[in-house]
Structure formats: structure tokens, C-alpha cells
Enzyme design. Sequence first.
Site, PDB file in Angstrom:
ATOM      1  N   ASN A 180       0.869  -1.171   0.000  1.00 56.23           N
ATOM      2  CA  ASN A 180       0.000   0.000   0.000  1.00 56.23           C
ATOM      3  C   ASN A 180       0.906   1.220   0.000  1.00 56.23           C
ATOM      4  O   ASN A 180       1.793   1.352   0.847  1.00 56.23           O
ATOM      5  CB  ASN A 180      -0.913  -0.010   1.224  1.00 56.23           C
ATOM      6  CG  ASN A 180      -1.936  -1.127   1.157  1.00 56.23           C
ATOM      7  OD1 ASN A 180      -2.385  -1.477   0.072  1.00 56.23           O
ATOM      8  ND2 ASN A 180      -2.293  -1.682   2.294  1.00 56.23           N
TER       9      ASN A 180
ATOM     10  N   GLN B 217      -2.177   3.527   2.767  1.00 53.79           N
ATOM     11  CA  GLN B 217      -0.967   3.253   3.544  1.00 53.79           C
ATOM     12  C   GLN B 217      -1.104   3.948   4.894  1.00 53.79           C
ATOM     13  O   GLN B 217      -1.319   5.156   4.960  1.00 53.79           O
ATOM     14  CB  GLN B 217       0.278   3.771   2.812  1.00 53.79           C
ATOM     15  CG  GLN B 217       1.564   3.481   3.592  1.00 53.79           C
ATOM     16  CD  GLN B 217       2.815   4.004   2.885  1.00 53.79           C
ATOM     17  OE1 GLN B 217       2.736   4.659   1.839  1.00 53.79           O
ATOM     18  NE2 GLN B 217       3.962   3.717   3.459  1.00 53.79           N
TER      19      GLN B 217
ATOM     20  N   HIS C 283       6.447  -1.454   3.692  1.00 53.46           N
ATOM     21  CA  HIS C 283       6.140  -2.808   4.143  1.00 53.46           C
ATOM     22  C   HIS C 283       5.382  -3.527   3.042  1.00 53.46           C
ATOM     23  O   HIS C 283       4.444  -2.990   2.469  1.00 53.46           O
ATOM     24  CB  HIS C 283       5.336  -2.819   5.445  1.00 53.46           C
ATOM     25  CG  HIS C 283       4.155  -1.895   5.442  1.00 53.46           C
ATOM     26  ND1 HIS C 283       4.290  -0.541   5.596  1.00 53.46           N
ATOM     27  CD2 HIS C 283       2.825  -2.132   5.296  1.00 53.46           C
ATOM     28  CE1 HIS C 283       3.095   0.026   5.559  1.00 53.46           C
ATOM     29  NE2 HIS C 283       2.186  -0.912   5.361  1.00 53.46           N
TER      30      HIS C 283
ATOM     31  N   HIS D 203       2.890  -6.554   2.421  1.00 55.64           N
ATOM     32  CA  HIS D 203       1.996  -7.514   3.079  1.00 55.64           C
ATOM     33  C   HIS D 203       2.112  -8.823   2.310  1.00 55.64           C
ATOM     34  O   HIS D 203       1.798  -8.859   1.112  1.00 55.64           O
ATOM     35  CB  HIS D 203       0.539  -7.065   2.999  1.00 55.64           C
ATOM     36  CG  HIS D 203       0.216  -5.784   3.704  1.00 55.64           C
ATOM     37  ND1 HIS D 203      -0.458  -5.755   4.906  1.00 55.64           N
ATOM     38  CD2 HIS D 203       0.431  -4.489   3.367  1.00 55.64           C
ATOM     39  CE1 HIS D 203      -0.639  -4.484   5.276  1.00 55.64           C
ATOM     40  NE2 HIS D 203      -0.109  -3.701   4.356  1.00 55.64           N
TER      41      HIS D 203
HETATM   42  P1  AMP Z   1      -0.833  -0.355   5.705  1.00 50.29           P
HETATM   43  O1  AMP Z   1      -2.252   0.012   6.005  1.00 50.29           O
HETATM   44  O2  AMP Z   1      -0.606  -0.941   4.373  1.00 50.29           O
HETATM   45  O3  AMP Z   1       0.105   0.790   6.014  1.00 50.29           O
HETATM   46  O4  AMP Z   1      -0.474  -1.537   6.704  1.00 50.29           O
HETATM   47  C1  AMP Z   1      -0.031  -1.362   8.004  1.00 50.29           C
HETATM   48  C2  AMP Z   1      -0.201  -2.687   8.691  1.00 50.29           C
HETATM   49  O5  AMP Z   1       0.573  -2.673   9.881  1.00 50.29           O
HETATM   50  C3  AMP Z   1      -1.634  -3.013   9.107  1.00 50.29           C
HETATM   51  O6  AMP Z   1      -2.041  -4.214   8.466  1.00 50.29           O
HETATM   52  C4  AMP Z   1      -1.554  -3.168  10.627  1.00 50.29           C
HETATM   53  O7  AMP Z   1      -2.367  -4.205  11.105  1.00 50.29           O
HETATM   54  C5  AMP Z   1      -0.086  -3.466  10.827  1.00 50.29           C
HETATM   55  N1  AMP Z   1       0.462  -3.099  12.116  1.00 50.29           N
HETATM   56  C6  AMP Z   1       0.356  -1.902  12.736  1.00 50.29           C
HETATM   57  N2  AMP Z   1       1.025  -1.923  13.905  1.00 50.29           N
HETATM   58  C7  AMP Z   1       1.576  -3.163  14.015  1.00 50.29           C
HETATM   59  C8  AMP Z   1       2.382  -3.803  14.996  1.00 50.29           C
HETATM   60  N3  AMP Z   1       2.766  -3.176  16.126  1.00 50.29           N
HETATM   61  N4  AMP Z   1       2.764  -5.079  14.783  1.00 50.29           N
HETATM   62  C9  AMP Z   1       2.376  -5.729  13.650  1.00 50.29           C
HETATM   63  N5  AMP Z   1       1.626  -5.175  12.683  1.00 50.29           N
HETATM   64  C10 AMP Z   1       1.219  -3.905  12.870  1.00 50.29           C
END
Ligand code: AMP
Length: 126
Positions: free
Chosen positions: A91, A98, A104, A106
Site C-alpha cells: 500500500n 498506507q 512494508h 503484506h
Molecule cells: P498499511 O495500512 O498498508 O500501512 O499496513 C499497516 C499494517 O501494519 C496493518 O495491516 C496493521 O495491522 C499493521 N500493524 C500496525 N502496527 C503493528 C504492529 N505493532 N505489529 C504488527 N503489525 C502492525
Amino acid sequence: MPRIESDCIFCKIVAGQIPATVVYRNEHVMAFRDVNPTAPTHVLIIPIEHIPSLSHLSPTDETIAGHILLAARTVAEITGVLESGYRLVFNNGPDALQSVGHIHAHLIGGKSMGWPPFPGASVHHG
Ligand code: AMP
Ligand code: ZN
């Protein structure tokens, strides 16, 4: 000097200041379970260095960029979805929702998915 952002939640995970379920790590990347999984396998693969988004990659990041993809393949094997299939999603920016400003990928798998990945997909190119 490695890039680090003190306010970044994923930099804190890299530094061990926030716990995570680590699946894989090497000198370039780290992979850990998403805290809010959308599928039986949902792992985030991040560069160790703080790079806010794909849009911030520069040609000098070629090695890091390559390692993210290679780590995805390794994570797929570790989590048992190499044969069954998986999706790699970046994202990037507001339209893509994002929410964490540290690159990151996924890696999502362990279930049959739909396509397109969002409702109401338009046939028009934007
Ligand atoms: P995005 O929306 O693509 O930026 O994805 C961010 C992702 O990070 C989401 O799927 C969240 O569930 C995940 N996330 C946020 N904080 C943490 C954390 N402390 N440990 C693991 N995953 C996280
Ligand atoms: Zn960061």
C-alpha cells in the site's frame, strides 16, 4: 549511516522496543506477523532502514528493494504458502490506504482470494 525514524512504529519493532512475532530477519530486512491479520498467513516484510514508501526509493536502494522480494519468497516458504499461493501487497500513499510510513510488503496467503482486491473496481484507467 542507516536511516532511522524515532517516531516510526516499524523502526521501533526493528529496534526491539515494540514486540513482534518475527518470522525472518537478515541484515537488510525483517518480517513479522501483522497484528491484525486479514488471512491465516499475513506477514509484513520491511527494510531495516526507514524508507517511508515505495515513492521514496532511489537507485541506491536497489539492494534493499531486491532483498524485500527475496525475503517474500523466503517467508512464503517458512509459512507454508509457497505452493498454495500468496499475494504481495504494497500500500503506497493515501489512495492505497498506507497507514504506516515505513515500506512494508503484506504477504497474504493461506486462503483463496478474490480479484480485484477491492469492491467497486472501475474498468476506467486513471
Ligand atoms: P498499511 O495500512 O498498508 O500501512 O499496513 C499497516 C499494517 O501494519 C496493518 O495491516 C496493521 O495491522 C499493521 N500493524 C500496525 N502496527 C503493528 C504492529 N505493532 N505489529 C504488527 N503489525 C502492525
Ligand atoms: Zn521506520
